[in-house]
Write an enzyme that holds these catalytic residues in place. Structure first.
Site, short mmCIF file in Angstrom:
data_model
loop_
_atom_site.label_atom_id
_atom_site.label_comp_id
_atom_site.label_asym_id
_atom_site.label_seq_id
_atom_site.Cartn_x
_atom_site.Cartn_y
_atom_site.Cartn_z
N LEU A 1 5.02 -6.34 -1.37
CA LEU A 1 3.97 -7.18 -0.82
C LEU A 1 4.49 -8.55 -0.38
CD1 LEU A 1 1.11 -6.40 -3.38
CD2 LEU A 1 1.72 -5.18 -1.28
N HIS B 1 -0.14 -9.37 2.99
CA HIS B 1 -0.95 -8.58 2.06
C HIS B 1 -1.87 -9.47 1.24
CE1 HIS B 1 2.64 -5.80 2.52
NE2 HIS B 1 1.64 -4.98 2.79
N GLU C 1 -4.59 -6.30 11.11
CA GLU C 1 -4.67 -6.01 12.53
C GLU C 1 -3.29 -5.81 13.16
OE1 GLU C 1 -7.01 -9.14 14.23
OE2 GLU C 1 -8.91 -8.29 13.52
N GLN D 1 -3.29 2.04 13.82
CA GLN D 1 -3.72 2.52 12.50
C GLN D 1 -5.14 2.08 12.20
OE1 GLN D 1 -1.17 2.36 8.80
NE2 GLN D 1 -2.52 0.65 8.35
#
Length: 284
Positions: free
Chosen positions: A33, A37, A150, A155
């Protein structure tokens, strides 16, 4: 903060929160992370009573076994960061718990309209792996809201369509890309860059933004724009991988009715595959 590794304990905790009327937010990750994140976690905290972060290196998303084997596993450091940001639960299962029948006999969730185009065309099975694991996590955790970055534009579009098509009652929140001061989009894969490559890496976003500015000023010769961007990337030291300009809503080629475009870029720099994207308003 709770750290849970098994399905029975996870279900028990989710059931308890549901009985208490808690609103649940989910942040799915593959670990390793970074501040990007943490921004997802911070956003999730504003939208729910409790935040669940999953850390699972999903084997279905990797085409190459060596890429899966070398993906950084940093669970202890990740949990320390998540504790500081106020996450309530980390779910870190083993692959055998998520795919008990094995990968070959796994039931898949696919979004064919989006899983085999653009990046999906060169990474067969990747997006099917994404939609399968996200669907599983939705079923296990039953979140009210789920936050995704984003930066992974295709995805996010795929997950939104899956949620709409499958009838999930989940609010999907896209969180803006977090960048270093020099403009490089934060990514777990940035750790693969050497010091010299790290100095070059911000050129990806700069070339992308210059392309977006040309489009904002009315340039519509898509092939020429993409060829120029690819040449700039090569001169800067990248190996271009994916360069697309598409309708931001459908991810199909632009039409006269397109109101917003998205520039999708992916390029290799050493051992790191860097991705970025930029929206462009076409209504001017």
């Amino acid at each position: 903060m709770l750290i849970i590794e098994t399905l029975p304990l996870l279900r028990q905790q989710i059931r308890r929160w549901r009985q208490e009327g808690k609103r649940i937010a989910l942040v799915p990750t593959m670990g390793n992370l970074h501040e990007g994140h943490m921004t997802l976690v911070d956003e999730a905290k504003t939208r729910a009573d409790v935040v669940v972060v999953t850390i699972f290196v999903n084997p279905l998303q990797f085409e190459r076994p060596d890429d899966l084997a070398h993906y950084p596993r940093t669970l202890q450091e990740d949990c320390e960061k998540l504790t500081r940001h106020g996450a309530d639960l980390v779910f870190a299962p083993a692959a055998a718990d998520i795919y008990p029948a094995g990968l070959e006999k796994q039931t898949y969730v696919d979004v064919p309209a989006l899983s085999t185009i653009l990046e999906g065309a060169s990474r067969p099975g990747h997006f099917r792996g994404v939609s399968t694991i996200v669907s599983k996590l939705f079923n296990l955790i039953q979140p009210d809201v789920a936050c995704f970055g984003e930066k992974d534009y295709q995805q996010l579009a795929l997950i939104r369509k899956m949620v709409a098509d499958m009838g999930y009652d989940i609010n999907i929140v896209g969180v803006p890309t977090v960048r270093a001061k020099d403009g490089l989009a934060l990514s777990s894969r940035n750790g693969y860059l050497t010091e010299e490559e790290r100095q070059i890496a911000p050129q990806l976003s700069k070339i992308m933004w210059a392309l977006a500015e040309k489009m904002a000023l009315g340039e519509r010769q898509i092939d020429a724009l993409l060829e120029d961007a690819a040449a700039q990337l090569l001169r800067a030291g990248f190996t271009p991988d994916e360069l697309f300009i598409r309708d931001a809503e459908t991810l199909q080629p632009l039409t006269v009715d397109s109101q917003q475009a998205v520039i999708l870029m992916a390029a290799w720099l050493g051992k790191a595959r860097l991705i970025d994207n930029q929206l462009v308003d076409l209504r001017h």
